[in-house]
Design a protein around this motif. Structure first.
Motif, PDB file in Angstrom:
ATOM      1  N   LYS A 279      -9.084 -11.628 -10.021  1.00  0.00           N
ATOM      2  CA  LYS A 279     -10.758 -11.570 -10.168  1.00  0.00           C
ATOM      3  C   LYS A 279     -11.153 -11.173 -11.557  1.00  0.00           C
ATOM      4  O   LYS A 279     -12.545 -11.790 -11.585  1.00  0.00           O
ATOM      5  N   ASP A 280     -10.827 -10.456 -12.230  1.00  0.00           N
ATOM      6  CA  ASP A 280     -11.165 -10.051 -13.716  1.00  0.00           C
ATOM      7  C   ASP A 280     -11.262 -11.200 -14.487  1.00  0.00           C
ATOM      8  O   ASP A 280     -12.000 -11.278 -15.466  1.00  0.00           O
ATOM      9  N   HIS A 281     -10.509 -12.108 -14.174  1.00  0.00           N
ATOM     10  CA  HIS A 281     -10.558 -13.538 -14.972  1.00  0.00           C
ATOM     11  C   HIS A 281     -11.167 -14.652 -13.963  1.00  0.00           C
ATOM     12  O   HIS A 281     -10.954 -15.854 -14.357  1.00  0.00           O
ATOM     13  N   ASP A 282     -12.269 -14.107 -13.221  1.00  0.00           N
ATOM     14  CA  ASP A 282     -13.008 -15.188 -12.269  1.00  0.00           C
ATOM     15  C   ASP A 282     -12.243 -16.036 -11.840  1.00  0.00           C
ATOM     16  O   ASP A 282     -12.468 -17.240 -11.738  1.00  0.00           O
ATOM     17  N   PHE A 283     -11.129 -15.637 -11.059  1.00  0.00           N
ATOM     18  CA  PHE A 283     -10.357 -16.644 -10.237  1.00  0.00           C
ATOM     19  C   PHE A 283     -10.158 -16.055  -9.145  1.00  0.00           C
ATOM     20  O   PHE A 283      -9.651 -14.677  -8.980  1.00  0.00           O
ATOM     21  N   GLU A 284     -10.415 -16.790  -8.047  1.00  0.00           N
ATOM     22  CA  GLU A 284     -10.087 -16.436  -6.685  1.00  0.00           C
ATOM     23  C   GLU A 284      -8.657 -16.759  -6.109  1.00  0.00           C
ATOM     24  O   GLU A 284      -8.204 -17.694  -5.924  1.00  0.00           O
ATOM     25  N   PRO A 285      -7.873 -15.364  -5.888  1.00  0.00           N
ATOM     26  CA  PRO A 285      -6.388 -15.827  -5.704  1.00  0.00           C
ATOM     27  C   PRO A 285      -6.353 -15.706  -4.359  1.00  0.00           C
ATOM     28  O   PRO A 285      -5.883 -14.780  -3.470  1.00  0.00           O
ATOM     29  N   ARG A 286      -6.586 -16.596  -3.642  1.00  0.00           N
ATOM     30  CA  ARG A 286      -6.539 -16.985  -2.181  1.00  0.00           C
ATOM     31  C   ARG A 286      -5.425 -16.767  -1.693  1.00  0.00           C
ATOM     32  O   ARG A 286      -5.305 -16.166  -0.457  1.00  0.00           O
ATOM     33  N   LEU A 287      -4.123 -17.173  -2.255  1.00  0.00           N
ATOM     34  CA  LEU A 287      -2.978 -17.018  -1.585  1.00  0.00           C
ATOM     35  C   LEU A 287      -2.564 -15.474  -1.509  1.00  0.00           C
ATOM     36  O   LEU A 287      -1.934 -14.601  -0.565  1.00  0.00           O
ATOM     37  N   LEU A 288      -2.699 -14.753  -2.919  1.00  0.00           N
ATOM     38  CA  LEU A 288      -2.498 -13.415  -2.927  1.00  0.00           C
ATOM     39  C   LEU A 288      -3.345 -12.375  -2.040  1.00  0.00           C
ATOM     40  O   LEU A 288      -2.801 -11.674  -1.312  1.00  0.00           O
ATOM     41  N   ASP A 289      -4.566 -12.896  -1.836  1.00  0.00           N
ATOM     42  CA  ASP A 289      -5.332 -12.189  -0.891  1.00  0.00           C
ATOM     43  C   ASP A 289      -4.733 -12.198   0.572  1.00  0.00           C
ATOM     44  O   ASP A 289      -4.761 -11.400   1.262  1.00  0.00           O
ATOM     45  N   ALA A 290      -4.515 -13.698   0.726  1.00  0.00           N
ATOM     46  CA  ALA A 290      -3.732 -13.678   2.194  1.00  0.00           C
ATOM     47  C   ALA A 290      -2.399 -12.749   2.404  1.00  0.00           C
ATOM     48  O   ALA A 290      -2.155 -12.511   3.448  1.00  0.00           O
ATOM     49  N   VAL A 291      -1.672 -13.014   1.394  1.00  0.00           N
ATOM     50  CA  VAL A 291      -0.537 -12.248   1.334  1.00  0.00           C
ATOM     51  C   VAL A 291      -0.685 -10.493   1.784  1.00  0.00           C
ATOM     52  O   VAL A 291      -0.045 -10.053   2.725  1.00  0.00           O
ATOM     53  N   GLU A 292      -1.743 -10.068   0.916  1.00  0.00           N
ATOM     54  CA  GLU A 292      -2.032  -8.886   1.278  1.00  0.00           C
ATOM     55  C   GLU A 292      -2.658  -8.488   2.364  1.00  0.00           C
ATOM     56  O   GLU A 292      -2.157  -7.613   3.251  1.00  0.00           O
ATOM     57  N   ALA A 293      -3.408  -9.492   2.931  1.00  0.00           N
ATOM     58  CA  ALA A 293      -4.143  -9.353   4.266  1.00  0.00           C
ATOM     59  C   ALA A 293      -2.971  -9.251   5.620  1.00  0.00           C
ATOM     60  O   ALA A 293      -2.891  -8.410   6.478  1.00  0.00           O
ATOM     61  N   ARG A 294      -1.965 -10.258   5.294  1.00  0.00           N
ATOM     62  CA  ARG A 294      -1.140 -10.386   6.513  1.00  0.00           C
ATOM     63  C   ARG A 294      -0.220  -9.042   6.284  1.00  0.00           C
ATOM     64  O   ARG A 294       0.116  -8.480   7.503  1.00  0.00           O
ATOM     65  N   ASN A 295       0.108  -8.453   5.154  1.00  0.00           N
ATOM     66  CA  ASN A 295       0.872  -7.188   5.163  1.00  0.00           C
ATOM     67  C   ASN A 295       0.127  -6.047   5.714  1.00  0.00           C
ATOM     68  O   ASN A 295       0.825  -5.196   6.584  1.00  0.00           O
ATOM     69  N   GLU A 296      -1.256  -5.928   5.623  1.00  0.00           N
ATOM     70  CA  GLU A 296      -2.050  -4.757   6.048  1.00  0.00           C
ATOM     71  C   GLU A 296      -1.831  -4.971   7.515  1.00  0.00           C
ATOM     72  O   GLU A 296      -1.756  -3.970   8.238  1.00  0.00           O
ATOM     73  N   ALA A 297      -2.117  -6.087   8.110  1.00  0.00           N
ATOM     74  CA  ALA A 297      -2.225  -6.192   9.270  1.00  0.00           C
ATOM     75  C   ALA A 297      -0.725  -6.107  10.145  1.00  0.00           C
ATOM     76  O   ALA A 297      -0.780  -5.431  11.300  1.00  0.00           O
ATOM     77  N   GLN A 298       0.277  -6.419   9.477  1.00  0.00           N
ATOM     78  CA  GLN A 298       1.518  -6.338  10.274  1.00  0.00           C
ATOM     79  C   GLN A 298       2.002  -5.092  10.080  1.00  0.00           C
ATOM     80  O   GLN A 298       2.600  -4.772  11.088  1.00  0.00           O
ATOM     81  N   LYS A 299       1.361  -4.159   9.516  1.00  0.00           N
ATOM     82  CA  LYS A 299       1.954  -2.652   9.676  1.00  0.00           C
ATOM     83  C   LYS A 299       1.300  -2.110  11.133  1.00  0.00           C
ATOM     84  O   LYS A 299       1.777  -1.008  11.151  1.00  0.00           O
ATOM     85  N   HIS A 300       0.512  -2.769  11.455  1.00  0.00           N
ATOM     86  CA  HIS A 300      -0.075  -2.273  12.944  1.00  0.00           C
ATOM     87  C   HIS A 300       0.340  -3.149  13.949  1.00  0.00           C
ATOM     88  O   HIS A 300       0.125  -2.793  15.039  1.00  0.00           O
ATOM     89  N   VAL A 301       1.223  -4.070  13.798  1.00  0.00           N
ATOM     90  CA  VAL A 301       1.785  -4.933  14.868  1.00  0.00           C
ATOM     91  C   VAL A 301       2.388  -4.026  15.886  1.00  0.00           C
ATOM     92  O   VAL A 301       2.418  -4.376  17.138  1.00  0.00           O
ATOM     93  N   LEU A 302       3.362  -3.077  15.324  1.00  0.00           N
ATOM     94  CA  LEU A 302       4.162  -2.370  16.481  1.00  0.00           C
ATOM     95  C   LEU A 302       3.387  -1.291  17.120  1.00  0.00           C
ATOM     96  O   LEU A 302       3.760  -1.059  18.662  1.00  0.00           O
ATOM     97  N   PHE A 303       2.492  -0.550  16.605  1.00  0.00           N
ATOM     98  CA  PHE A 303       1.381   0.302  17.440  1.00  0.00           C
ATOM     99  C   PHE A 303       0.553  -0.943  18.579  1.00  0.00           C
ATOM    100  O   PHE A 303       0.417  -0.226  19.729  1.00  0.00           O
ATOM    101  N   GLU A 304       0.308  -1.807  18.207  1.00  0.00           N
ATOM    102  CA  GLU A 304      -0.192  -2.828  19.271  1.00  0.00           C
ATOM    103  C   GLU A 304       0.608  -2.990  20.279  1.00  0.00           C
ATOM    104  O   GLU A 304       0.089  -3.242  21.552  1.00  0.00           O
ATOM    105  N   LYS A 305       1.875  -3.480  20.068  1.00  0.00           N
ATOM    106  CA  LYS A 305       2.865  -3.583  21.170  1.00  0.00           C
ATOM    107  C   LYS A 305       3.044  -2.221  21.878  1.00  0.00           C
ATOM    108  O   LYS A 305       3.030  -2.373  23.136  1.00  0.00           O
ATOM    109  N   ILE A 306       2.877  -1.123  21.158  1.00  0.00           N
ATOM    110  CA  ILE A 306       3.233   0.164  21.925  1.00  0.00           C
ATOM    111  C   ILE A 306       1.904   0.209  22.906  1.00  0.00           C
ATOM    112  O   ILE A 306       2.020   0.663  23.992  1.00  0.00           O
TER     113      ILE A 306
END
Ligand SMILES: NC(=O)c1ccc[n+]([C@@H]2O[C@H](COP(=O)([O-])OP(=O)(O)OC[C@H]3O[C@@H](n4cnc5c(N)ncnc54)[C@H](O)[C@@H]3O)[C@@H](O)[C@H]2O)c1
Length: 443
Positions: A279-306
């Motif tokens: 981002k500091d180099h004016d580049f939109e890191p679409r893939l990396l953003d998604a990797v990060e977002a998926r991981n944040e969400a994944q940490k809640h998956v067990l609680f959702e099941k519970i």
């Protein structure tokens, strides 16, 4: 060779100990006096297989020494490794405060030619900042001492750090200087008896290589978690899919295990830092953003099941949790998925009894005191005790003793035989046949 390692954590201590083991004389410097005092008495601040004996033996034979300041005469050398932390800043960028403090300190102490090695994971361009910080201090002293700054990112894995350092897949050296190339080759060749695995490149290339490596591994994990979540909704067992694609040599089996998200002190912060760099180099890191977002969400998956199983209010329920560290083989709990789940369970009123083979002391230290005081979290010293009268068992870290437990015993001691398997360690069909309610990731 005489070496100084600054920062005596997972990377610094392993680096110092392994160099000493190869015959070098090493001073490990850390500002944490308690850590240094402990090390002098043979007490290690971290758990890492095989490390303790190397540290103790080399300390006894005088090749590995510990001190708290670069002004200590034992810390004087011609090669300084910077191995301090680079935690995420508020905007996700790597916080270089500790690295630059060490650089300034080096500038205050060197009196003859020195090689300064950036071993910490640092953004592209950091070597220049380290050079500027050192030059500034030399200028204040009114002296002109020659030095080189080299990037030598570390690739060891916690849990196998000694093994990785002793037999590296590759050692990356970023430098333009022939003198540095020669010194680094001399230093690392003893670790590569069968064939040379040194890779020389530009300083910025080396800095980027570390981030690209971790981002690639994080991407594989997040990709597989995404597929797992999809499998779950489509009546597909992701474990069959994993084996099916892993057998393709272009894909391979490593880092495609679905689970409750990646944690630890590296992947989360390094992906964030790379996103920031983009981002500091004016580049939109679409893939990396998604990797990060998926991981944040994944940490809640067990609680959702519970909560799907037990409802949103968990008051009056007790959960037995196996595994606290972010992965097996380490006591490191930084960014561990277990911590996210504990916050959710305890926040919803549940009680948790937890066990981990080595991370109990770290857990006691890092988790909120209030949880222990209120009795909502109890650490037990044996794995089956965590499951006594539990309403559900949660497997969070796939330590070996958890992989093939005594399920008859588990069924007898639990209040209800419900298992949430956050690392897909168990056979769902077998468990269901023996009376368990089983829930994995993507199955
Ligand atoms: N942990 C890993 O698996 C791993 C692997 C590869 C690379 N890295 C990178 O290596 C770096 C270090 O990571 P770590 O996990 O070893 O960190 P750590 O937090 O375990 O250790 C850092 C140490 O540096 C010390 N320190 C801080 N400021 C200091 C100063 N001014 N002088 C002397 N000591 C100081 C701290 O007291 C601490 O003991 C990070 O950049 C990390 O991203 C870590």
């Amino acid at each position: 060779m005489k070496l100084t390692i600054i920062g005596t954590g997972y990377v610094g201590l392993v680096t110092g100990a392994c160099f000493a083991e190869m015959g070098n004389t090493v001073a490990c410097v850390d500002i944490d006096k308690k850590k240094v005092d402990g090390l002098k008495q043979g007490i290690l601040p971290i758990y890492e297989p095989g490390l303790e004996s190397i540290v103790i033996n080399n300390h006894k034979n005088g090749r590995l020494q510990f001190c708290t300041s670069l002004s200590d005469p034992i810390a004087e050398s011609s090669v300084y490794f910077i191995a301090v932390g680079t935690p995420p800043g508020e905007d996700g960028s790597a916080d270089l405060r500790y690295v630059l403090a060490v650089a300034r300190d080096i500038g205050r102490h060197i009196n003859s030619y020195a090689i300064i090695v950036d071993k910490s994971t640092v953004p592209v361009g950091t070597a220049d900042k380290v050079r500027t910080a050192i030059l500034h201090e030399l200028h204040l002293r009114g002296v002109d001492v020659p030095f080189d700054v080299v990037s030598n990112p570390e690739f060891l894995k916690e849990g196998a750090a000694v093994e990785d350092f002793m037999r590296p897949d590759r050692v990356i050296i970023g430098t333009d200087s022939e003198q540095v190339r020669k010194a680094m080759r001399d230093l690392y060749l003893p670790f590569m008896r069968t064939h040379e695995r040194l890779q020389f490149m530009g300083v910025r290339d080396a800095e980027m290589t570390k981030y690209a490596g971790n981002a690639m591994l994080a991407t594989k994990i997040s990709f597989m978690n995404e597929i797992a979540n999809l499998c779950e909704r489509m009546g597909v067992d992701v474990e069959n899919v994993r084996q099916g694609i892993g057998s393709d040599s272009r894909i391979g089996y490593s880092f495609i295990y679905p689970g409750a998200g990646y944690g630890g002190s590296c992947f989360p912060k390094d992906v964030k830092a790379l996103i920031r760099m983009a981002k500091d180099h004016d580049f939109e890191p679409r893939l990396l953003d998604a990797v990060e977002a998926r991981n944040e969400a994944q940490k809640h998956v067990l609680f959702e099941k519970i909560t799907r199983r037990f409802g949103a209010r968990l008051k009056g329920l007790t959960f037995g949790l196996w595994g606290l560290s972010f992965k097996p083989g380490t006591d490191d709990m930084r960014e561990a998925s277990s911590v996210v789940l504990l916050h959710e369970l305890i926040g919803a009123g549940a009680r948790v009894k937890a066990y981990d083979p080595v991370a109990m002391a770290a857990a006691k230290h890092e988790l909120p005191d209030g949880w222990f005081k209120s009795g909502q979290l109890k650490l037990v010293d044996e794995q089956y005790s965590a499951l006594e009268d539990a309403d559900a068992m949660i497997l969070m870290t796939e330590w070996k003793p958890f992989r093939h437990p005594d399920f008859d015993r588990i069924r007898k001691i639990m209040k209800i035989p419900v298992i949430f398997d956050g690392r897909n360690q168990y056979d769902p069909a077998l468990l269901r046949k023996t009376g368990f309610e089983y829930s994995g990731i993507g199955r």
